[in-house]
Motif scaffolding. Sequence first.
Motif, PDB file in Angstrom:
ATOM      1  N   LEU A 319       0.822  -1.210   0.000  1.00  0.00           N
ATOM      2  CA  LEU A 319       0.000   0.000   0.000  1.00  0.00           C
ATOM      3  C   LEU A 319       0.860   1.266   0.000  1.00  0.00           C
ATOM      4  O   LEU A 319       0.676   2.168  -0.834  1.00  0.00           O
ATOM      5  N   ILE A 320       1.810   1.342   0.927  1.00  0.00           N
ATOM      6  CA  ILE A 320       2.607   2.559   1.086  1.00  0.00           C
ATOM      7  C   ILE A 320       3.478   2.816  -0.139  1.00  0.00           C
ATOM      8  O   ILE A 320       3.521   3.932  -0.671  1.00  0.00           O
ATOM      9  N   THR A 321       4.191   1.780  -0.607  1.00  0.00           N
ATOM     10  CA  THR A 321       5.084   1.984  -1.751  1.00  0.00           C
ATOM     11  C   THR A 321       4.306   2.254  -3.032  1.00  0.00           C
ATOM     12  O   THR A 321       4.782   2.965  -3.911  1.00  0.00           O
ATOM     13  N   SER A 322       3.106   1.699  -3.136  1.00  0.00           N
ATOM     14  CA  SER A 322       2.290   1.955  -4.322  1.00  0.00           C
ATOM     15  C   SER A 322       1.808   3.396  -4.353  1.00  0.00           C
ATOM     16  O   SER A 322       1.825   4.051  -5.396  1.00  0.00           O
ATOM     17  N   LEU A 323       1.395   3.903  -3.206  1.00  0.00           N
ATOM     18  CA  LEU A 323       0.917   5.277  -3.127  1.00  0.00           C
ATOM     19  C   LEU A 323       2.022   6.284  -3.437  1.00  0.00           C
ATOM     20  O   LEU A 323       1.764   7.344  -4.021  1.00  0.00           O
ATOM     21  N   LEU A 324       3.258   5.946  -3.060  1.00  0.00           N
ATOM     22  CA  LEU A 324       4.366   6.895  -3.183  1.00  0.00           C
ATOM     23  C   LEU A 324       5.384   6.473  -4.242  1.00  0.00           C
ATOM     24  O   LEU A 324       6.498   6.993  -4.269  1.00  0.00           O
ATOM     25  N   ALA A 325       4.988   5.575  -5.133  1.00  0.00           N
ATOM     26  CA  ALA A 325       5.935   4.989  -6.089  1.00  0.00           C
ATOM     27  C   ALA A 325       6.630   6.018  -6.963  1.00  0.00           C
ATOM     28  O   ALA A 325       7.785   5.819  -7.379  1.00  0.00           O
ATOM     29  N   SER A 326       5.996   7.137  -7.250  1.00  0.00           N
ATOM     30  CA  SER A 326       6.581   8.128  -8.154  1.00  0.00           C
ATOM     31  C   SER A 326       7.346   9.227  -7.425  1.00  0.00           C
ATOM     32  O   SER A 326       7.935  10.097  -8.063  1.00  0.00           O
ATOM     33  N   GLN A 327       7.353   9.198  -6.093  1.00  0.00           N
ATOM     34  CA  GLN A 327       7.966  10.261  -5.298  1.00  0.00           C
ATOM     35  C   GLN A 327       9.308   9.807  -4.719  1.00  0.00           C
ATOM     36  O   GLN A 327       9.360   9.184  -3.661  1.00  0.00           O
ATOM     37  N   ASP A 328      10.398  10.142  -5.399  1.00  0.00           N
ATOM     38  CA  ASP A 328      11.710   9.677  -4.969  1.00  0.00           C
ATOM     39  C   ASP A 328      12.049  10.121  -3.551  1.00  0.00           C
ATOM     40  O   ASP A 328      12.579   9.343  -2.747  1.00  0.00           O
ATOM     41  N   TRP A 329      11.774  11.369  -3.230  1.00  0.00           N
ATOM     42  CA  TRP A 329      12.118  11.883  -1.899  1.00  0.00           C
ATOM     43  C   TRP A 329      11.379  11.114  -0.810  1.00  0.00           C
ATOM     44  O   TRP A 329      11.946  10.813   0.249  1.00  0.00           O
ATOM     45  N   ALA A 330      10.112  10.786  -1.076  1.00  0.00           N
ATOM     46  CA  ALA A 330       9.318  10.057  -0.087  1.00  0.00           C
ATOM     47  C   ALA A 330       9.827   8.620   0.067  1.00  0.00           C
ATOM     48  O   ALA A 330       9.894   8.085   1.187  1.00  0.00           O
ATOM     49  N   LEU A 331      10.191   8.001  -1.048  1.00  0.00           N
ATOM     50  CA  LEU A 331      10.723   6.630  -0.987  1.00  0.00           C
ATOM     51  C   LEU A 331      12.004   6.580  -0.183  1.00  0.00           C
ATOM     52  O   LEU A 331      12.223   5.656   0.627  1.00  0.00           O
ATOM     53  N   LYS A 332      12.878   7.551  -0.378  1.00  0.00           N
ATOM     54  CA  LYS A 332      14.138   7.598   0.371  1.00  0.00           C
ATOM     55  C   LYS A 332      13.888   7.828   1.849  1.00  0.00           C
ATOM     56  O   LYS A 332      14.562   7.250   2.710  1.00  0.00           O
ATOM     57  N   LYS A 333      12.895   8.656   2.153  1.00  0.00           N
ATOM     58  CA  LYS A 333      12.547   8.908   3.551  1.00  0.00           C
ATOM     59  C   LYS A 333      11.992   7.650   4.208  1.00  0.00           C
ATOM     60  O   LYS A 333      12.362   7.309   5.340  1.00  0.00           O
ATOM     61  N   ILE A 334      11.108   6.953   3.503  1.00  0.00           N
ATOM     62  CA  ILE A 334      10.542   5.713   4.044  1.00  0.00           C
ATOM     63  C   ILE A 334      11.636   4.679   4.289  1.00  0.00           C
ATOM     64  O   ILE A 334      11.648   3.995   5.314  1.00  0.00           O
ATOM     65  N   PHE A 335      12.571   4.564   3.323  1.00  0.00           N
ATOM     66  CA  PHE A 335      13.664   3.609   3.498  1.00  0.00           C
ATOM     67  C   PHE A 335      14.485   3.969   4.735  1.00  0.00           C
ATOM     68  O   PHE A 335      14.842   3.091   5.537  1.00  0.00           O
ATOM     69  N   ALA A 336      14.795   5.239   4.892  1.00  0.00           N
ATOM     70  CA  ALA A 336      15.599   5.671   6.036  1.00  0.00           C
ATOM     71  C   ALA A 336      14.903   5.355   7.355  1.00  0.00           C
ATOM     72  O   ALA A 336      15.534   4.874   8.311  1.00  0.00           O
ATOM     73  N   ILE A 337      13.606   5.600   7.406  1.00  0.00           N
ATOM     74  CA  ILE A 337      12.851   5.343   8.642  1.00  0.00           C
ATOM     75  C   ILE A 337      12.745   3.844   8.914  1.00  0.00           C
ATOM     76  O   ILE A 337      12.987   3.378  10.034  1.00  0.00           O
ATOM     77  N   SER A 338      12.397   3.074   7.894  1.00  0.00           N
ATOM     78  CA  SER A 338      12.169   1.631   8.095  1.00  0.00           C
ATOM     79  C   SER A 338      13.461   0.868   8.374  1.00  0.00           C
ATOM     80  O   SER A 338      13.416  -0.217   8.961  1.00  0.00           O
ATOM     81  N   SER A 339      14.603   1.406   7.969  1.00  0.00           N
ATOM     82  CA  SER A 339      15.876   0.701   8.180  1.00  0.00           C
ATOM     83  C   SER A 339      16.740   1.357   9.250  1.00  0.00           C
ATOM     84  O   SER A 339      17.903   0.997   9.413  1.00  0.00           O
ATOM     85  N   ARG A 340      16.176   2.287  10.006  1.00  0.00           N
ATOM     86  CA  ARG A 340      16.981   3.086  10.930  1.00  0.00           C
ATOM     87  C   ARG A 340      17.617   2.265  12.051  1.00  0.00           C
ATOM     88  O   ARG A 340      18.650   2.661  12.606  1.00  0.00           O
TER      89      ARG A 340
END
Length: 350
Positions: A319-340
């Motif tokens: 759900l989350i990655t599909s909603l934000l699939a086109s937003q590079d900045w958001a994807l990088k932020k999600i990765f940083a948070i989920s792997s912190r």
Amino acid sequence: MTPTMSNIATLDDVRYQEHILQGVSRTFALTIPQLPPALREVVGNAYLLCRIVDTVEDDSALTLEQTRELAEMFIEVVSGTVEAETFARALYPLLSEHTIPAEHDLIKHTPSVIRMTHSFNPVQRQALERCIRIMGQGMAAYQESESLSGLENLAEMDRYCYHVAGVVGEMLTELFCDYSPEINQHKPALMQLSVSFGQGLQMTNILKDIWEDRKRGACWLPRDIFLQEGFDLNDLQPGCPERGFHAGLGTLIGIAKTHLQNALAYTCLIPSHEAGVRRFCLWAIGMAVLTLNKINHKRDFITGREVKISRRSVRATVLITSLLASQDWALKKIFAISSRNLPEVQIARS
């Protein structure tokens, strides 16, 4: 090139491929349908070809000689110099109960899979043939040397991961670039990152499957990483309380995380309007990060089931990655948070 009648896949072949994907892979049965129609069939077929190679390698009833001969035969089947029926008749009776029923069925229907393979365009076929040749030869070689002592060092683990996953990343990149001239503009950068993408996913699987692999006499962990922490992999037992083992595991988790960061960089090079290709990549990355988190949190796990992510987590990732699939900045932020909470380890650039 116009296909001949002998290499035109039938509607039954297409339906079989869609059906058997559900039986042999929960993950890829989920991600492959996200791809645009022009890629779905060839990527699905590529996965099935790789799964056949895996089946040859993994069935413990096969001798080393049989494994090597069957792997070489399948390479020739994919290239079109040996009949698929010959391969299926040779392997199917040898399969043991350790191979799941869906894989028995896949081997039996190898001719259907190969008719699909031989119906693709020359660029696609060349990419599939190269991948299966490198994978088949590599897997057979590593099976002959597998032991509970592990691989000699991290460089050897890198080589192993290349033969079973990095080359798949290269193949997918060739297919993506053939599909889209716009993606093809980024081909050099994509090819450089594709091997790391594959390694991140493969290292996650290696860490998750440590104990299942040991039950069949294999260990794909690098000895040097653990020896640096004062632990010998020959002493490894389920539920191992040794701090040295847990420290070595942490290093590998950190290395896998860095490879997955490269996987995200790879995905961000895909044009944002290619949402299906991005979802295909993002869902795999997201599930791998969640798995690493579970391993990191419970480094004393003794079965892969303990670190398997839940269906709820999979749905949330989708759900989350599909909603934000086109937003590079958001994807990088999600990765940083989920792997912190994962260790930070740098890897040498090739």
